[in-house]
Motif scaffolding. Structure first.
Motif, PDB file in Angstrom:
ATOM      1  N   ALA A  61       0.843 -21.293  21.450  1.00  0.00           N
ATOM      2  CA  ALA A  61      -0.391 -21.478  20.680  1.00  0.00           C
ATOM      3  C   ALA A  61      -0.157 -22.340  19.443  1.00  0.00           C
ATOM      4  O   ALA A  61      -0.971 -23.215  19.123  1.00  0.00           O
ATOM      5  CB  ALA A  61      -0.972 -20.125  20.296  1.00  0.00           C
ATOM      6  N   ILE A  62       0.932 -22.117  18.767  1.00  0.00           N
ATOM      7  CA  ILE A  62       1.244 -22.923  17.576  1.00  0.00           C
ATOM      8  C   ILE A  62       1.542 -24.356  17.984  1.00  0.00           C
ATOM      9  O   ILE A  62       1.087 -25.307  17.334  1.00  0.00           O
ATOM     10  CB  ILE A  62       2.409 -22.289  16.794  1.00  0.00           C
ATOM     11  CG1 ILE A  62       1.964 -20.939  16.205  1.00  0.00           C
ATOM     12  CG2 ILE A  62       2.898 -23.232  15.692  1.00  0.00           C
ATOM     13  CD1 ILE A  62       3.097 -20.069  15.722  1.00  0.00           C
ATOM     14  N   GLU A  71       5.610 -29.250  24.938  1.00  0.00           N
ATOM     15  CA  GLU A  71       6.304 -28.032  24.524  1.00  0.00           C
ATOM     16  C   GLU A  71       5.398 -26.810  24.676  1.00  0.00           C
ATOM     17  O   GLU A  71       5.849 -25.735  25.090  1.00  0.00           O
ATOM     18  CB  GLU A  71       6.767 -28.150  23.075  1.00  0.00           C
ATOM     19  CG  GLU A  71       7.870 -29.163  22.837  1.00  0.00           C
ATOM     20  CD  GLU A  71       8.131 -29.335  21.354  1.00  0.00           C
ATOM     21  OE1 GLU A  71       8.922 -28.532  20.811  1.00  0.00           O
ATOM     22  OE2 GLU A  71       7.528 -30.246  20.750  1.00  0.00           O
ATOM     23  N   ALA A  72       4.110 -26.977  24.333  1.00  0.00           N
ATOM     24  CA  ALA A  72       3.158 -25.874  24.473  1.00  0.00           C
ATOM     25  C   ALA A  72       3.025 -25.481  25.937  1.00  0.00           C
ATOM     26  O   ALA A  72       3.068 -24.296  26.282  1.00  0.00           O
ATOM     27  CB  ALA A  72       1.801 -26.279  23.901  1.00  0.00           C
ATOM     28  N   GLU A  73       2.880 -26.473  26.798  1.00  0.00           N
ATOM     29  CA  GLU A  73       2.758 -26.203  28.227  1.00  0.00           C
ATOM     30  C   GLU A  73       3.985 -25.451  28.738  1.00  0.00           C
ATOM     31  O   GLU A  73       3.860 -24.469  29.482  1.00  0.00           O
ATOM     32  CB  GLU A  73       2.587 -27.512  28.992  1.00  0.00           C
ATOM     33  CG  GLU A  73       2.452 -27.322  30.480  1.00  0.00           C
ATOM     34  CD  GLU A  73       2.237 -28.638  31.211  1.00  0.00           C
ATOM     35  OE1 GLU A  73       1.645 -28.598  32.293  1.00  0.00           O
ATOM     36  OE2 GLU A  73       2.666 -29.698  30.713  1.00  0.00           O
ATOM     37  N   ALA A  74       5.160 -25.882  28.325  1.00  0.00           N
ATOM     38  CA  ALA A  74       6.395 -25.217  28.770  1.00  0.00           C
ATOM     39  C   ALA A  74       6.426 -23.765  28.302  1.00  0.00           C
ATOM     40  O   ALA A  74       6.820 -22.868  29.066  1.00  0.00           O
ATOM     41  CB  ALA A  74       7.615 -25.978  28.258  1.00  0.00           C
ATOM     42  N   LEU A  91      -5.122 -18.556  28.854  1.00  0.00           N
ATOM     43  CA  LEU A  91      -6.055 -19.214  27.935  1.00  0.00           C
ATOM     44  C   LEU A  91      -5.375 -20.403  27.258  1.00  0.00           C
ATOM     45  O   LEU A  91      -5.942 -21.497  27.175  1.00  0.00           O
ATOM     46  CB  LEU A  91      -6.569 -18.232  26.883  1.00  0.00           C
ATOM     47  CG  LEU A  91      -7.611 -18.801  25.928  1.00  0.00           C
ATOM     48  CD1 LEU A  91      -8.971 -18.861  26.604  1.00  0.00           C
ATOM     49  CD2 LEU A  91      -7.683 -17.968  24.666  1.00  0.00           C
ATOM     50  N   GLY A  92      -4.160 -20.190  26.784  1.00  0.00           N
ATOM     51  CA  GLY A  92      -3.426 -21.275  26.131  1.00  0.00           C
ATOM     52  C   GLY A  92      -3.148 -22.429  27.076  1.00  0.00           C
ATOM     53  O   GLY A  92      -3.287 -23.603  26.699  1.00  0.00           O
ATOM     54  N   VAL A  96      -4.150 -26.437  26.831  1.00  0.00           N
ATOM     55  CA  VAL A  96      -3.272 -27.588  27.074  1.00  0.00           C
ATOM     56  C   VAL A  96      -3.905 -28.518  28.096  1.00  0.00           C
ATOM     57  O   VAL A  96      -3.963 -29.745  27.902  1.00  0.00           O
ATOM     58  CB  VAL A  96      -1.867 -27.133  27.547  1.00  0.00           C
ATOM     59  CG1 VAL A  96      -1.044 -28.319  28.035  1.00  0.00           C
ATOM     60  CG2 VAL A  96      -1.130 -26.405  26.431  1.00  0.00           C
ATOM     61  N   ARG A  97      -4.386 -27.933  29.189  1.00  0.00           N
ATOM     62  CA  ARG A  97      -5.012 -28.748  30.241  1.00  0.00           C
ATOM     63  C   ARG A  97      -6.213 -29.523  29.689  1.00  0.00           C
ATOM     64  O   ARG A  97      -6.391 -30.703  30.009  1.00  0.00           O
ATOM     65  CB  ARG A  97      -5.446 -27.874  31.423  1.00  0.00           C
ATOM     66  CG  ARG A  97      -4.317 -27.134  32.103  1.00  0.00           C
ATOM     67  CD  ARG A  97      -3.484 -28.056  32.986  1.00  0.00           C
ATOM     68  NE  ARG A  97      -2.493 -27.302  33.718  1.00  0.00           N
ATOM     69  CZ  ARG A  97      -1.194 -27.327  33.449  1.00  0.00           C
ATOM     70  NH1 ARG A  97      -0.730 -28.070  32.484  1.00  0.00           N
ATOM     71  NH2 ARG A  97      -0.346 -26.626  34.170  1.00  0.00           N
TER      72      ARG A  97
END
Length: 195
Positions: A61-62, A71-74, A91-92, A96-97
């Motif tokens: 989320a950050i 990095e968020a997706e990973a 949700l996160g 990203v998508r």
């Protein structure tokens, strides 16, 4: 936190942060991120277990908030590998998508979050937005109404429902929702803490 007193909340959480409980550290990291200190928030989470889906979701989320999409997706994917039923990770991943321009992928991620947590207001709202983007104002209206069934004073969902109705040519319904959104916004503004 809900009253916007993030400095006081942060001072409360800092000594607790020495404890190993991930929940306190996640809350502290969220506060740090809200105050524009994303790197500090990521450092707060760095010492926590990389095998905890909640910690990974907080990290994701950050990273999403700071547009660090790969990095968020990973982080979200790793969280979902550990716990496929983690609604916040779905949700996160949807966020990203969306940020990647993959509305269909976002739609599926938000639907997965809702399948896990039926009354997930944010997921219904964001799914509604994606459905509007995909040219489905009827589906968007259904999701905005579901969000409002759970949180009737959600002004943004009211306004979005008005947009969905407007896209369907239902001008009277759209106008009514915009008026209710303005009332909800005025109400929330008048109820905010003063000081």
């Amino acid at each position: 936190i809900a009253r916007g007193r993030t400095r006081e909340a942060e001072k409360t959480y800092e000594p607790i942060g020495a404890l190993p409980e991930a929940i306190f550290m996640n809350d502290l990291a969220v506060l740090q991120a809200k105050r524009g200190r994303a790197d500090e928030a990521l450092n707060t989470l760095a010492g926590l277990s990389a095998t905890d889906a909640g910690v990974l979701t907080g990290r994701g989320a950050i990273l999403l908030q700071t547009d660090r999409l790969p990095e968020a997706e990973a982080a979200f994917m790793q969280a979902l590998t550990l716990d496929p039923t983690h609604a916040d990770a779905h949700l996160g991943l949807g966020g990203v998508r969306e940020a990647q321009g993959d509305a269909a992928g976002a739609r599926e991620a938000y639907r997965a979050a809702i399948a896990i947590r039926l009354e997930y207001v944010d997921a219904h709202f964001r799914l509604g937005q994606v459905l509007l983007d995909l040219g489905d104002p009827e589906g968007g209206a259904v999701e905005f109404q579901r969000a409002l069934d759970i949180a009737p004073d959600f002004a943004e969902a009211r306004a979005a429902l008005g947009t969905a109705y407007g896209q369907q040519g239902l001008e009277d319904k759209a106008t009514a929702q915009y008026q209710k959104a303005a009332e909800a916004k005025r109400k929330s503004w008048s109820e905010r803490p003063k000081g």
